[in-house]
Design a protein around this motif. Structure first.
Motif, PDB file in Angstrom:
ATOM      1  N   CYS A  18     -11.802 -85.766  20.823  1.00 16.94           N
ATOM      2  CA  CYS A  18     -11.803 -86.862  19.740  1.00 16.94           C
ATOM      3  C   CYS A  18     -13.289 -87.666  19.874  1.00 16.94           C
ATOM      4  O   CYS A  18     -13.273 -88.283  21.043  1.00 16.94           O
ATOM      5  CB  CYS A  18     -10.607 -87.749  20.067  1.00 16.94           C
ATOM      6  SG  CYS A  18     -10.847 -89.084  19.008  1.00 16.94           S
ATOM      7  N   THR A  19     -13.936 -87.778  18.916  1.00 23.29           N
ATOM      8  CA  THR A  19     -15.181 -88.606  18.898  1.00 23.29           C
ATOM      9  C   THR A  19     -15.080 -90.143  18.297  1.00 23.29           C
ATOM     10  O   THR A  19     -15.863 -90.742  18.418  1.00 23.29           O
ATOM     11  CB  THR A  19     -16.408 -87.899  18.415  1.00 23.29           C
ATOM     12  OG1 THR A  19     -15.872 -87.722  17.139  1.00 23.29           O
ATOM     13  CG2 THR A  19     -16.730 -86.543  18.937  1.00 23.29           C
ATOM     14  N   CYS A  20     -13.786 -90.166  17.499  1.00 21.80           N
ATOM     15  CA  CYS A  20     -13.661 -91.290  16.746  1.00 21.80           C
ATOM     16  C   CYS A  20     -12.956 -92.433  17.582  1.00 21.80           C
ATOM     17  O   CYS A  20     -13.108 -93.738  17.258  1.00 21.80           O
ATOM     18  CB  CYS A  20     -13.036 -90.949  15.503  1.00 21.80           C
ATOM     19  SG  CYS A  20     -11.220 -90.794  15.691  1.00 21.80           S
ATOM     20  N   GLY A  21     -12.180 -92.001  18.715  1.00 21.25           N
ATOM     21  CA  GLY A  21     -11.559 -92.978  19.234  1.00 21.25           C
ATOM     22  C   GLY A  21     -10.145 -93.564  18.768  1.00 21.25           C
ATOM     23  O   GLY A  21      -9.481 -94.403  19.498  1.00 21.25           O
ATOM     24  N   LYS A  22      -9.976 -92.696  17.676  1.00 20.70           N
ATOM     25  CA  LYS A  22      -8.422 -93.214  17.028  1.00 20.70           C
ATOM     26  C   LYS A  22      -7.225 -92.382  17.449  1.00 20.70           C
ATOM     27  O   LYS A  22      -6.103 -92.649  17.121  1.00 20.70           O
ATOM     28  CB  LYS A  22      -8.714 -93.095  15.461  1.00 20.70           C
ATOM     29  CG  LYS A  22      -9.597 -94.103  14.952  1.00 20.70           C
ATOM     30  CD  LYS A  22      -9.633 -94.216  13.470  1.00 20.70           C
ATOM     31  CE  LYS A  22     -10.156 -95.340  12.861  1.00 20.70           C
ATOM     32  NZ  LYS A  22      -9.999 -95.475  11.478  1.00 20.70           N
ATOM     33  N   SER A  23      -7.499 -91.352  18.078  1.00 20.10           N
ATOM     34  CA  SER A  23      -6.452 -90.419  18.376  1.00 20.10           C
ATOM     35  C   SER A  23      -5.401 -90.875  19.623  1.00 20.10           C
ATOM     36  O   SER A  23      -5.864 -91.795  20.208  1.00 20.10           O
ATOM     37  CB  SER A  23      -6.912 -89.137  19.153  1.00 20.10           C
ATOM     38  OG  SER A  23      -7.505 -89.383  20.385  1.00 20.10           O
ATOM     39  N   CYS A  29      -8.520 -84.643  19.693  1.00 20.57           N
ATOM     40  CA  CYS A  29      -8.315 -84.937  18.331  1.00 20.57           C
ATOM     41  C   CYS A  29      -6.810 -84.349  17.830  1.00 20.57           C
ATOM     42  O   CYS A  29      -6.427 -83.676  18.316  1.00 20.57           O
ATOM     43  CB  CYS A  29      -9.326 -84.080  17.613  1.00 20.57           C
ATOM     44  SG  CYS A  29      -9.199 -84.373  15.750  1.00 20.57           S
ATOM     45  N   ASP A  30      -6.298 -85.565  17.268  1.00 18.18           N
ATOM     46  CA  ASP A  30      -5.002 -85.274  16.552  1.00 18.18           C
ATOM     47  C   ASP A  30      -5.129 -85.577  14.997  1.00 18.18           C
ATOM     48  O   ASP A  30      -3.952 -85.713  14.311  1.00 18.18           O
ATOM     49  CB  ASP A  30      -3.930 -86.182  17.323  1.00 18.18           C
ATOM     50  CG  ASP A  30      -4.337 -87.624  16.959  1.00 18.18           C
ATOM     51  OD1 ASP A  30      -5.256 -88.203  16.250  1.00 18.18           O
ATOM     52  OD2 ASP A  30      -3.443 -88.478  17.564  1.00 18.18           O
ATOM     53  N   GLY A  31      -6.484 -85.647  14.441  1.00 20.90           N
ATOM     54  CA  GLY A  31      -6.244 -85.649  13.101  1.00 20.90           C
ATOM     55  C   GLY A  31      -6.659 -87.044  12.559  1.00 20.90           C
ATOM     56  O   GLY A  31      -6.961 -87.394  11.291  1.00 20.90           O
ATOM     57  N   SER A  32      -6.509 -88.229  13.418  1.00 24.38           N
ATOM     58  CA  SER A  32      -6.764 -89.398  12.994  1.00 24.38           C
ATOM     59  C   SER A  32      -7.873 -89.719  12.279  1.00 24.38           C
ATOM     60  O   SER A  32      -8.314 -91.032  12.031  1.00 24.38           O
ATOM     61  CB  SER A  32      -6.514 -90.561  14.250  1.00 24.38           C
ATOM     62  OG  SER A  32      -5.028 -90.169  14.744  1.00 24.38           O
ATOM     63  N   HIS A  33      -9.125 -89.072  12.472  1.00 25.97           N
ATOM     64  CA  HIS A  33     -10.321 -89.237  12.086  1.00 25.97           C
ATOM     65  C   HIS A  33     -10.413 -89.117  10.379  1.00 25.97           C
ATOM     66  O   HIS A  33     -11.532 -89.544  10.236  1.00 25.97           O
ATOM     67  CB  HIS A  33     -11.375 -88.268  12.789  1.00 25.97           C
ATOM     68  CG  HIS A  33     -10.981 -86.924  12.563  1.00 25.97           C
ATOM     69  ND1 HIS A  33     -10.291 -86.020  13.236  1.00 25.97           N
ATOM     70  CD2 HIS A  33     -11.312 -86.333  11.564  1.00 25.97           C
ATOM     71  CE1 HIS A  33     -10.360 -84.744  12.542  1.00 25.97           C
ATOM     72  NE2 HIS A  33     -10.939 -85.179  11.510  1.00 25.97           N
ATOM     73  N   ARG A  39     -16.095 -86.436  13.308  1.00 27.76           N
ATOM     74  CA  ARG A  39     -15.393 -85.169  13.428  1.00 27.76           C
ATOM     75  C   ARG A  39     -15.416 -84.788  15.056  1.00 27.76           C
ATOM     76  O   ARG A  39     -16.222 -85.115  15.580  1.00 27.76           O
ATOM     77  CB  ARG A  39     -16.420 -83.861  12.866  1.00 27.76           C
ATOM     78  CG  ARG A  39     -16.735 -83.952  11.284  1.00 27.76           C
ATOM     79  CD  ARG A  39     -15.556 -83.723  10.587  1.00 27.76           C
ATOM     80  NE  ARG A  39     -15.707 -83.881   9.079  1.00 27.76           N
ATOM     81  CZ  ARG A  39     -15.441 -85.125   8.566  1.00 27.76           C
ATOM     82  NH1 ARG A  39     -14.923 -86.029   9.132  1.00 27.76           N
ATOM     83  NH2 ARG A  39     -15.357 -85.364   7.123  1.00 27.76           N
ATOM     84  N   PRO A  40     -14.378 -83.976  15.345  1.00 28.99           N
ATOM     85  CA  PRO A  40     -14.201 -83.665  16.711  1.00 28.99           C
ATOM     86  C   PRO A  40     -14.999 -82.457  17.260  1.00 28.99           C
ATOM     87  O   PRO A  40     -15.894 -81.966  16.670  1.00 28.99           O
ATOM     88  CB  PRO A  40     -12.696 -82.922  16.913  1.00 28.99           C
ATOM     89  CG  PRO A  40     -12.571 -82.357  15.369  1.00 28.99           C
ATOM     90  CD  PRO A  40     -13.236 -83.399  14.364  1.00 28.99           C
TER      91      PRO A  40
END
Ligand code: FES
Length: 72
Positions: A18-23, A29-33, A39-40
């Motif tokens: 996860c690069t967005c920090g929202k997972s 990554c859990d799709g929260s981006h 993008r992961p």
């Protein structure tokens, strides 16, 4: 301060950092981006074991923790 998260990773499988920090766990990554420009980061490991993954996103060795979180 976001501290690293220990995750057991299987060798020779594609993992999605996860690069967005929202997972939910902050590292995989859990799709929260969705809805963002993030993008992961795809990665693999050679050995099945527990790894410390970077949650602060500032590591010089992403997706792995390199201790940078102690400085930010
Ligand atoms: S949830 Fe963060 S990159 Fe997918």
């Amino acid at each position: 301060m976001a501290t690293p998260v220990k995750v057991k990773l299987e060798a020779d499988q594609t993992h999605y950092f996860c690069t967005c920090g929202k997972s939910t766990d902050g590292v995989l990554c859990d799709g929260s981006h969705k809805g963002t420009t993030y993008r992961p980061k795809l990665f693999t490991v050679d050995t099945t074991k527990e790894y410390s993954l970077c949650a602060c996103k500032q590591s010089g060795n992403l997706p792995f923790c390199d201790g940078t979180h102690r400085k930010v």
